[in-house]
Design a protein around this motif. Structure first.
Motif, PDB file in Angstrom:
ATOM      1  N   ALA A 179     -28.545  37.298   9.460  1.00 53.94           N
ATOM      2  CA  ALA A 179     -27.679  38.440  10.533  1.00 53.94           C
ATOM      3  C   ALA A 179     -26.177  37.175  10.294  1.00 53.94           C
ATOM      4  O   ALA A 179     -25.599  38.428  10.292  1.00 53.94           O
ATOM      5  N   LEU A 180     -25.445  36.696  11.000  1.00 54.10           N
ATOM      6  CA  LEU A 180     -24.948  35.749  10.939  1.00 54.10           C
ATOM      7  C   LEU A 180     -23.973  36.107   9.397  1.00 54.10           C
ATOM      8  O   LEU A 180     -22.816  35.948  10.072  1.00 54.10           O
ATOM      9  N   GLY A 181     -24.870  35.620   8.907  1.00 52.70           N
ATOM     10  CA  GLY A 181     -23.758  35.984   7.671  1.00 52.70           C
ATOM     11  C   GLY A 181     -23.683  37.233   7.437  1.00 52.70           C
ATOM     12  O   GLY A 181     -22.521  37.580   6.678  1.00 52.70           O
ATOM     13  N   SER A 182     -24.659  38.167   7.059  1.00 54.64           N
ATOM     14  CA  SER A 182     -24.409  39.636   7.488  1.00 54.64           C
ATOM     15  C   SER A 182     -23.058  40.106   7.787  1.00 54.64           C
ATOM     16  O   SER A 182     -22.489  41.020   7.852  1.00 54.64           O
ATOM     17  N   LEU A 183     -22.908  39.771   9.631  1.00 54.92           N
ATOM     18  CA  LEU A 183     -21.801  39.775  10.420  1.00 54.92           C
ATOM     19  C   LEU A 183     -20.179  38.734   9.945  1.00 54.92           C
ATOM     20  O   LEU A 183     -18.949  40.159   9.559  1.00 54.92           O
ATOM     21  N   GLU A 184     -20.559  38.294   9.324  1.00 51.93           N
ATOM     22  CA  GLU A 184     -19.148  37.942   8.409  1.00 51.93           C
ATOM     23  C   GLU A 184     -18.784  38.425   7.209  1.00 51.93           C
ATOM     24  O   GLU A 184     -17.404  38.307   7.385  1.00 51.93           O
ATOM     25  N   ASP A 185     -19.175  39.156   6.190  1.00 53.64           N
ATOM     26  CA  ASP A 185     -19.374  40.199   4.784  1.00 53.64           C
ATOM     27  C   ASP A 185     -18.447  40.855   5.913  1.00 53.64           C
ATOM     28  O   ASP A 185     -17.320  41.806   5.394  1.00 53.64           O
ATOM     29  N   ALA A 186     -19.550  41.789   7.016  1.00 54.32           N
ATOM     30  CA  ALA A 186     -18.664  43.438   7.152  1.00 54.32           C
ATOM     31  C   ALA A 186     -17.551  43.141   7.772  1.00 54.32           C
ATOM     32  O   ALA A 186     -16.686  44.033   8.165  1.00 54.32           O
ATOM     33  N   LEU A 187     -16.983  41.592   8.451  1.00 52.47           N
ATOM     34  CA  LEU A 187     -15.646  41.298   9.252  1.00 52.47           C
ATOM     35  C   LEU A 187     -14.588  40.901   8.462  1.00 52.47           C
ATOM     36  O   LEU A 187     -13.427  40.956   9.235  1.00 52.47           O
TER      37      LEU A 187
END
Length: 473
Positions: free
Chosen positions: A439-447
């Motif tokens: 989830a932290l990786g997905s947030l990194e991609d989104a931000l």
């Protein structure tokens, strides 16, 4: 005319054929290695610019990302598109070349005596057509090309972020497979002990065949799970090599550092306050590229508006006609009688509307990505806290059983069974850890913000656009 032809021929750029050999390109791809000297220079410059040239490289997420930026074909493709956009700026800013018209008629006059005595019986009429690129048309074309070049620069940055995301996801998968493999091996060792102890008890008549059979089935399941995890680790290494742009054997013998996933930095108040969210919606690479495309559509609309006005062509010329010298200046202009460029105007307006709609759709997509990743991160963090509490309770229970065993109040099968339960709980807890890291990786991609380490991306100059060329009218 011969002299002019010679000048033009000497100034032309000749095409140099560059053959593309599938055999050569395949061999070059297969020979890629992380030990390449130029790659090492690039990685050190990107991650540790103050390090000496012969400094060892620690192949962590940052270094592997830099290697992917060096090797991955998506970066080369984005750079080629940027080079094409730069060339389009040169094309848009070029002035139209003049056109030479040359008339040569040899013959006699239709009326006897019409040709003066001593005059050559021919007509020669050279004329040069100069197209006047007026009404800001060249400026509009150049402005559109400049903004498309800017969009290509941002597309290159977006490609860098996508490459980083794939490297991070593959390295995370490899880390997860290796951690699961280690935890499962620990459980298998305990399961072997438990089966052996129960078999001894069964032989002594103190355990039933059903108890022994149940633990044997559990051991077989764990053994099969080990084979699956070993396959998952191998596949993760292949995925990582693909994300970097090297063959699988390039990672043989390379020590990969995955500590970034062990203890990642927790998000601070800026993420929760919406600051990073607003920055992503206004400063992400694809947002900037979409804005540049919209600006290009506005420049295209200006070009369509300028197309309502006629193009002007000046044609100064000279003719020699049967002994008579004639000088002329022709002025040619298109007449907007049948249309006033309304079709091109309508297309330009529609393209601008489409660019605006694409921008809004992109922002809506980013909002969804951020919301989805934020919710997943918060929920997985809560689940991880619950799993950690359960693991702590299981650890306390295991310590109590160990004390009871040391005091002679519990037998060894009970102790090993408790340790097996603790190993199962540890595996379940790691599943919660992995969900949070994903989830932290997905947030990194989104931000488009490096939450797992330093920002290692291509250095893209974001200078202000140069002023448009002056009008030639």
């Amino acid at each position: 005319m011969a002299a002019l032809a010679g000048i033009f021929a000497s100034s032309c750029v000749r095409d140099q054929p560059v053959p593309l050999s599938p055999v050569a390109t395949a061999a070059a791809l297969e020979s890629r290695s992380l030990e390449d000297p130029r790659l090492r220079q690039f990685v050190l410059a990107a991650t540790r610019p103050d390090a000496p040239p012969d400094a060892p490289i620690r192949w962590d997420l940052a270094s592997l990302t830099a290697a992917a930026l060096y090797y991955h074909p998506d970066i080369a493709l984005a750079e080629a598109k940027l080079a094409g956009a730069k060339a389009a700026v040169i094309t848009a800013n070029e002035r139209p070349n003049p056109v030479l018209n040359f008339t040569n008629i040899v013959g006699q006059g239709l009326v006897p005596g019409a040709i003066p005595i001593g005059a050559a019986p021919l007509t020669i009429g050279p004329a040069i057509d100069f197209l006047i690129d007026a009404f800001g048309k060249r400026e509009a074309r150049t402005a559109e090309a400049l903004r498309l070049e800017q969009a290509a620069r941002w597309d290159l940055a977006a490609a860098g972020w996508q490459v980083r995301g794939r490297v991070r996801a593959a390295l995370l998968a490899l880390w997860a497979a290796e951690r699961r493999l280690a935890l499962t091996k620990q459980r298998l060792a305990l399961q072997d002990q438990l089966v052996e102890l129960l078999e001894h008890r069964q032989a002594a008549g103190e355990a039933s065949a059903l108890d022994v059979s149940r633990e044997r089935v559990s051991r077989a399941e764990v053994t099969l799970a080990l084979h699956d995890l070993d396959l998952a680790a191998s596949e993760a290494r292949v995925d990582l090599a693909t994300a970097i742009g090297v063959p699988d054997h390039a990672l043989d013998g390379v020590a990969l550092a995955t500590e970034a996933f062990d203890h990642p930095h927790l998000l601070d108040g800026r993420a929760e306050s919406g600051l990073w969210r607003r920055e992503a919606l206004t400063r992400r690479a694809d947002i900037q590229a979409s804005l540049a495309v919209y600006s290009a559509s506005e420049a295209d609309l200006k070009l369509a508006v300028a197309g309502q006005y006629p193009d002007i062509t000046l044609s100064p010329g000279y003719s020699y006609q049967y002994g008579i010298n004639q000088y002329q200046l022709n002025v040619l202009a298109t007449l907007p009688i049948f249309n006033q460029n309304q079709g091109a105007l309508a297309e330009a307006v529609a393209k601008r509307q489409e660019a605006a709609a694409r921008f809004v759709a992109l922002q809506a997509q980013i909002i969804g990505e951020i919301d989805r990743a934020s919710v997943a991160y918060r929920k997985s963090t809560q689940v991880l806290a619950s799993a950690a509490a359960m693991q702590a309770d299981e650890a306390r229970r295991a310590r109590q059983i160990e004390k009871s065993f040391a005091a002679g109040q519990a037998d060894r099968p009970t102790l090993v069974s408790t340790q097996v339960e603790a190993a199962i709980t540890a595996l379940s807890n790691f599943d919660a850890v992995l969900q949070q890291r994903q989830a932290l990786g997905s947030l990194e991609d989104a931000l488009e913000r490096p939450l797992y380490g330093p920002d290692v991306l291509l250095a893209l100059p974001q200078a202000q656009l140069p002023p448009p060329p002056r009008s030639s009218s």
